[in-house]
Design a protein around this motif. Structure first.
Motif, PDB file in Angstrom:
ATOM      1  N   LYS A  91      58.804  45.373  15.120  1.00 42.26           N
ATOM      2  CA  LYS A  91      57.405  44.535  16.225  1.00 42.26           C
ATOM      3  C   LYS A  91      56.380  44.384  14.930  1.00 42.26           C
ATOM      4  N   LYS A  92      55.919  43.224  14.962  1.00 45.93           N
ATOM      5  CA  LYS A  92      54.262  43.036  14.337  1.00 45.93           C
ATOM      6  C   LYS A  92      53.251  43.305  15.306  1.00 45.93           C
ATOM      7  N   GLU A  93      52.263  43.932  15.014  1.00 49.56           N
ATOM      8  CA  GLU A  93      51.254  44.471  16.138  1.00 49.56           C
ATOM      9  C   GLU A  93      50.213  43.767  15.953  1.00 49.56           C
ATOM     10  N   ASP A  94      49.492  43.076  16.608  1.00 49.41           N
ATOM     11  CA  ASP A  94      48.305  42.634  16.965  1.00 49.41           C
ATOM     12  C   ASP A  94      47.290  43.123  15.368  1.00 49.41           C
ATOM     13  N   PRO A  95      46.656  41.551  14.884  1.00 50.81           N
ATOM     14  CA  PRO A  95      46.045  42.182  13.855  1.00 50.81           C
ATOM     15  C   PRO A  95      44.625  43.339  14.478  1.00 50.81           C
ATOM     16  N   GLU A  96      43.957  43.054  15.348  1.00 46.07           N
ATOM     17  CA  GLU A  96      42.882  43.595  15.236  1.00 46.07           C
ATOM     18  C   GLU A  96      42.845  45.157  15.804  1.00 46.07           C
ATOM     19  N   ILE A  97      44.073  45.348  16.553  1.00 50.90           N
ATOM     20  CA  ILE A  97      44.542  46.122  16.698  1.00 50.90           C
ATOM     21  C   ILE A  97      45.006  47.395  15.550  1.00 50.90           C
ATOM     22  N   GLU A  98      45.493  47.018  14.105  1.00 54.83           N
ATOM     23  CA  GLU A  98      45.644  46.852  13.012  1.00 54.83           C
ATOM     24  C   GLU A  98      44.264  47.260  12.285  1.00 54.83           C
ATOM     25  N   ARG A  99      43.525  46.849  12.345  1.00 50.27           N
ATOM     26  CA  ARG A  99      41.886  46.693  11.593  1.00 50.27           C
ATOM     27  C   ARG A  99      41.981  48.146  12.518  1.00 50.27           C
ATOM     28  N   MET A 100      41.240  47.585  14.011  1.00 48.51           N
ATOM     29  CA  MET A 100      40.980  49.361  14.409  1.00 48.51           C
ATOM     30  C   MET A 100      41.766  50.505  13.175  1.00 48.51           C
ATOM     31  N   ASN A 101      43.515  50.563  13.775  1.00 47.08           N
ATOM     32  CA  ASN A 101      42.741  51.352  12.743  1.00 47.08           C
ATOM     33  C   ASN A 101      42.982  52.041  11.795  1.00 47.08           C
ATOM     34  N   GLU A 102      42.545  51.270  10.773  1.00 46.40           N
ATOM     35  CA  GLU A 102      42.620  50.909   9.739  1.00 46.40           C
ATOM     36  C   GLU A 102      40.761  52.096   9.484  1.00 46.40           C
ATOM     37  N   GLU A 103      40.339  51.430  10.306  1.00 53.59           N
ATOM     38  CA  GLU A 103      39.294  52.155  10.768  1.00 53.59           C
ATOM     39  C   GLU A 103      38.769  53.317  10.650  1.00 53.59           C
ATOM     40  N   PHE A 104      39.833  53.373  11.835  1.00 55.77           N
ATOM     41  CA  PHE A 104      40.035  55.234  12.070  1.00 55.77           C
ATOM     42  C   PHE A 104      40.475  55.584  10.668  1.00 55.77           C
ATOM     43  N   ARG A 105      41.092  55.512  10.454  1.00 49.48           N
ATOM     44  CA  ARG A 105      41.738  56.344   9.001  1.00 49.48           C
ATOM     45  C   ARG A 105      40.187  56.585   8.138  1.00 49.48           C
ATOM     46  N   ILE A 106      39.868  55.426   7.891  1.00 51.18           N
ATOM     47  CA  ILE A 106      39.107  55.336   7.534  1.00 51.18           C
ATOM     48  C   ILE A 106      37.604  56.248   7.683  1.00 51.18           C
TER      49      ILE A 106
END
Length: 138
Positions: A91-106
């Protein structure tokens, strides 16, 4: 392919050169103590008519007993199997959720680096203090 009897005209299919037919084997001794003749294997080539009998087509007509059963107990339509309708694509995640996860990792990496930097500064300060005390005491 050529055989001892001449060139092969069958188009590559295996045809034995001779019919083997041995009924008895006199060379072996009997297990009962007397010399008798033992039964032995018989091998023969089947005629081409018996080979083509298996190649006949299947019956196209349905026997009356089967028809009666089908009329008496009609076939039940089953629902489609889940194994054929499952979508196994990830399943493809919402792009907004992917962006939030990437910011959290950074942010997490930056936090870890700062924590490591502060810990090293503290260890260096302790080392410097201990060395200074040893120098002053002696």
């Amino acid at each position: 392919m050529t055989s001892l009897k001449g060139p092969d005209t069958t188009g590559g299919s295996f045809v034995p050169m001779v019919k083997i037919q041995e009924d008895k084997e006199p060379s072996r001794p009997s297990t009962k103590g007397t010399t008798s003749v033992h039964q032995w294997a018989v091998t023969q080539q089947f005629s081409k008519k018996s080979q083509s009998a298996g190649a006949k087509g299947r019956r196209t007509s349905v026997p009356p007993k089967v028809l009666a059963l089908d009329q008496q107990f009609p076939r039940v339509a089953l629902p489609p199997l889940a194994s054929f309708t499952l979508d196994l694509e990830p399943k493809k995640e919402d792009p907004e959720i992917e962006r939030m996860n990437e910011e959290f990792r950074i942010r997490s990496r930056i936090r870890d680096r700062e924590r490591r930097r502060l810990r090293m500064m503290y260890e260096y300060a302790l080392t410097h203090q201990a060395a200074t005390l040893r120098y002053v005491m002696h």
